[in-house]
Scaffold this motif. Structure first.
Motif, PDB file in Angstrom:
ATOM      1  N   GLY A 106       0.509  -0.979  -0.011  1.00  0.00           N
ATOM      2  CA  GLY A 106       0.079  -0.052   0.020  1.00  0.00           C
ATOM      3  C   GLY A 106       1.012   1.174   0.075  1.00  0.00           C
ATOM      4  O   GLY A 106       1.985   1.186   0.491  1.00  0.00           O
ATOM      5  N   MET A 107       0.204   2.178  -0.548  1.00  0.00           N
ATOM      6  CA  MET A 107       0.781   3.710  -0.583  1.00  0.00           C
ATOM      7  C   MET A 107       1.296   4.450   0.669  1.00  0.00           C
ATOM      8  O   MET A 107       2.400   4.848   0.977  1.00  0.00           O
ATOM      9  N   PHE A 108       0.276   4.269   1.573  1.00  0.00           N
ATOM     10  CA  PHE A 108       0.431   4.617   2.795  1.00  0.00           C
ATOM     11  C   PHE A 108       1.606   4.079   3.631  1.00  0.00           C
ATOM     12  O   PHE A 108       2.456   5.143   4.202  1.00  0.00           O
ATOM     13  N   ASN A 109       1.843   3.064   3.860  1.00  0.00           N
ATOM     14  CA  ASN A 109       2.937   2.146   4.437  1.00  0.00           C
ATOM     15  C   ASN A 109       3.943   2.690   3.803  1.00  0.00           C
ATOM     16  O   ASN A 109       5.265   2.602   4.419  1.00  0.00           O
ATOM     17  N   LYS A 110       3.987   2.938   2.536  1.00  0.00           N
ATOM     18  CA  LYS A 110       5.018   3.196   1.552  1.00  0.00           C
ATOM     19  C   LYS A 110       5.651   4.500   2.132  1.00  0.00           C
ATOM     20  O   LYS A 110       7.122   4.701   2.200  1.00  0.00           O
ATOM     21  N   LEU A 111       4.919   5.541   2.173  1.00  0.00           N
ATOM     22  CA  LEU A 111       5.067   6.782   2.413  1.00  0.00           C
ATOM     23  C   LEU A 111       5.749   6.721   4.007  1.00  0.00           C
ATOM     24  O   LEU A 111       6.823   7.585   3.935  1.00  0.00           O
ATOM     25  N   LEU A 112       5.171   5.901   4.929  1.00  0.00           N
ATOM     26  CA  LEU A 112       5.560   5.814   6.320  1.00  0.00           C
ATOM     27  C   LEU A 112       6.923   5.289   6.211  1.00  0.00           C
ATOM     28  O   LEU A 112       7.904   5.641   7.025  1.00  0.00           O
TER      29      LEU A 112
END
Lengths: 303, 454
Positions: free
Chosen positions: A143-149
């Motif tokens: 997922g994008m959000f976890n990649k960002l984190l």
């Protein structure tokens, strides 16, 4: 004697003329409402007093047992809690964001049409399609959000798998989804406010905030009232996002009442308990709406 | 006076409601009449005089493509019958649709129903047991896979024709095994071996073991120890009245998962099949349980070497094997005899080795007719992908018993939800016994209601 009776009858017939005409005009909608609203509603209430067999027919009269079972059930109490939390998370935030966007987009600037289109664009996306997109954003491993984190070296969040996060995640996607509609309605309301009011206020030297508080908000109050009512009812009836994102899990943390009804009725085929839940939800929405009209409408300013 | 008229209108409103209700009643009357006329009703035929039947299925993706081509082949292979395959959504959705037309002439001749719907279908009265056609036609049932027939045979009668069958297997990342210093050719077999391997395999990015949060896998881990899901001989000797999965076998499974979860070697990837597969393929977990029907896809897509192994079993029990999962084909009652005949011919066609070989290779489901495994195409494919054979071996080495025959309860879908909640609670730190007991209690209530309203 006879004469007076016929006279009375005649006058009744005559006096009810208006009402009869009204009824004639109402007939089409009464018919439609009866078929699609009233009949299912009475049927729901009827079924809530029964246990149903596997084909969904009323099989065993149990009186109020379905209701007492629900009130004792931990799972159902949890559903009520989750539903109210969900309403609390989504409605105020969604409306405030929509209001801010509408105030921004109401300024007369070059190319503002572009922003208005963008801000209202979420209206054009179906719940199902957008939920699938959010599903990918929330994805635990890709997922994008976890990649960002990860980029910022922050700990990974199990968006939809951790019971403490799941409801917030679903609320987040719901707020995003509903903003478009609220924005559009609020923008329409803003554009209806008479420009002269602002002109005279400006001449009097009123600041932007003063104008917002004393002109915009009061003049917008009927629209705000409408959008609050609609958003509340919508939030209580949220289904699509839940079905696609979490299916009521994890640990029942997103099992909102509507989803719980769906599962009870169409997965477990317990139309009796499902109907009892539906009646309960109806009463909840009814109470909230009545309260709103009693308390909220006082503050609404109609021109 | 005015008030009185208001009442009069209210009365009229109610009257119109009753009229509407009467309308719906008369409608159902006509459908009953239709049913009576059905004895001599007409069969839908094509212009060339082929009998047309519809076939409701729940296969999407690869399964649908493969099924459509099988149906097309059948229609082209003879000139008497025309089967129309219609996708009706997931198993749950198509069953919901069937409930509204079941037993009438509008019902499809063949419906694909998942394994846990078996008891419901038998009791529904919508279906004609397939045994009737087997007996009439003197069809040789012994050519089909015994361990699959076992599941669908109730009271010595085969109710539905097995079609797409799968079992769970454990998939593991051979590259990760090598990196952790484990033997990639020897997968851990027991619970304690899996726990030990998971601890070694765990890295910062990778968890050791995972299992989809889905009741089916729990049922399998209980059954492979010889544990029963419900009483009354797993519901096969009579109507089950109580869940037994919270007994010692079930507890061992929950403790197995709990140990790894507490040690941080267990990865929870939720209830979605795609999520857990993505996690495995992107190296977030080294071992996980999947359906045998998903094996081909995983092997083709994983950027590392994939190992396939039997599902683990408890150290305190012996390995009993697996319960069949998937779906079977049900014949409708209440449709014309010519349509039933057409449906039966199609079912027989489906069980031929050639069709089964194609089906097995394209989808990864088992061949219900084991002679399909002798077909050259299958042997070639197994040569290239020896992992596929493991799934078949696991099924064929299963000891027939009540446990591995699978439980028979009508409220299975509801019970599975209870187990899902129990697993989720377990991962959040609830004690294994408490989580299991809650699920059993929920299942008991569902069973009780189902028995009461039967």
């Amino acid at each position: 004697m006879m004469v007076s009776q016929t006279k009375a009858k005649k006058s009744v017939w005559k006096r009810s003329l208006d009402a009869r005409t009204a009824l004639l005009y109402l007939l089409p909608s009464i018919l439609l409402f009866s078929v699609f609203v009233f009949y299912p509603m009475f049927r729901t209430i009827y079924l809530s007093f029964f246990l149903t067999d596997q084909n969904g027919n009323a099989a065993l009269f149990v009186g109020l047992e379905n209701y007492t079972y629900l009130l004792e059930s931990v799972a159902f109490r949890n559903s009520i809690k989750a539903t109210f939390l969900f309403v609390l998370y989504t409605v105020p935030t969604g409306i405030i964001i929509a209001l801010i966007l509408a105030l921004l987009a109401n300024e007369k600037l070059k190319g503002i049409g572009f922003f208005r289109t963008i801000y209202s664009s979420t209206m054009g996306i179906s719940v199902a399609a957008s939920s699938v997109i959010w599903l990918f954003l929330f994805h635990p491993s890709i997922g994008m959000f976890n990649k960002l984190l990860n980029i910022f070296n922050l700990p990974q969040v199990e968006w939809l798998l951790d019971p403490t996060w799941a409801l917030l995640s679903v609320s987040l996607s719901t707020i995003w989804l509903n903003t478009g509609f609220s924005f559009l309605i609020l923008l329409g309301g803003l554009q209806n406010i008479d420009e002269h009011l602002y002109e005279s206020a400006r001449i009097d030297g009123a600041s932007y905030w003063y104008r917002l508080r004393r002109i915009t908000i009061p003049m917008l109050s009927p629209t705000l009232f409408f959008i609050v009512t609609i958003s509340l009812i919508n939030a209580f009836q949220t289904f699509g996002q839940i079905d696609i994102l979490t299916k009521g899990g994890p640990s029942q943390s997103t099992n909102l009442i509507v989803y719980s009804i769906y599962k009870e009725a169409f997965v477990n085929y317990q139309f009796g308990t499902a109907s009892a839940q539906a009646v309960f939800l109806f009463i909840c929405i009814l109470i909230v709406t009545i309260l709103q009209f009693k308390l909220g409408e006082r503050k609404v300013h109609y021109q | 006076m005015k008030k009185k008229f208001k009442f009069a209108y209210l009365y009229m409103l109610l009257l119109s409601l009753i009229a509407l209700a009467a309308c719906t009643n008369s409608e159902s009357n006509t459908s009953e009449q239709n049913e009576e006329n059905k004895e001599n009703n007409e069969v839908v035929t094509t212009e060339e005089g082929k009998t047309v039947i519809s076939f409701w299925h729940a296969m999407s993706g690869v399964g649908q493509t493969s099924l459509d081509s099988i149906v097309a082949d059948f229609n082209a292979s003879q000139d008497k019958y025309e089967v129309q395959a219609e996708f009706q959504g997931t198993y749950e959705e198509s069953l919901t649709k069937l409930r509204s037309v079941g037993g009438t002439k509008d019902a499809p001749a063949i419906t694909q129903v998942f394994e846990v719907g078996t008891k419901y279908m038998i009791e529904s009265g919508f279906v004609e047991p397939i045994q009737k056609f087997i007996d009439e036609d003197k069809y040789d049932i012994s050519q089909l896979e015994g361990n699959i027939l076992n599941y669908y045979t109730v009271d010595d009668e085969l109710y539905s024709m097995p079609f797409n069958s799968s079992t769970p297997v454990m998939l593991y990342n051979k590259d990760a095994f090598k990196a952790a210093g484990l033997d990639p050719e020897k997968a851990p077999a027991t619970f304690s071996e899996v726990i030990a391997a998971a601890a070694k395999l765990k890295t910062d990015d990778m968890k050791g073991f995972s299992m989809l949060t889905y009741g089916w896998f729990f049922e399998q881990l209980v059954a492979t120890q010889g544990g029963l899901y419900v009483n009354e001989e797993n519901g096969r000797a009579g109507d089950a009245t109580e869940a037994t999965f919270n007994g010692e076998e079930g507890l061992r499974v929950f403790e197995f998962l709990d140990t790894m979860n507490k040690a941080g070697t267990f990865g929870n990837f939720g209830t979605n099949w795609d999520d857990i597969r993505a996690a495995f393929q992107s190296g977030k977990v080294a071992m996980y349980m999947d359906s045998s029907a998903g094996v081909t896809g995983i092997i083709n897509n994983a950027p590392f070497e994939v190992g396939v192994a039997y599902i683990p079993y408890s150290d305190e029990a012996e390995r009993k094997g697996v319960v069949i999962g998937g779906a079977s084909l049900w014949m409708s009652k209440g449709i014309a005899e010519a349509e039933q005949k057409a449906a039966w011919e199609f079912m027989k066609y489906l069980t031929t080795p050639e069709v089964q070989a194609k089906w097995h290779l394209e989808t990864g489901y088992f061949a219900i007719n084991p002679s399909a495994y002798d077909e050259a195409v299958v042997k070639d494919a197994w040569g290239k992908m020896p992992q596929l054979k493991v799934t078949v071996d696991q099924l064929q080495s299963t000891e027939p018993s009540i446990a591995t025959q699978g439980a028979l309860i009508s409220v299975f879908p509801e019970s599975r939800q209870q187990v899902v909640t129990a697993l989720e609670n377990l991962y959040q730190g609830m004690s294994p016994q408490e989580a299991l007991d809650q699920a059993a209690e929920g299942t008991n209530r569902a069973i009780e209601i189902a028995n009461k309203t039967k």
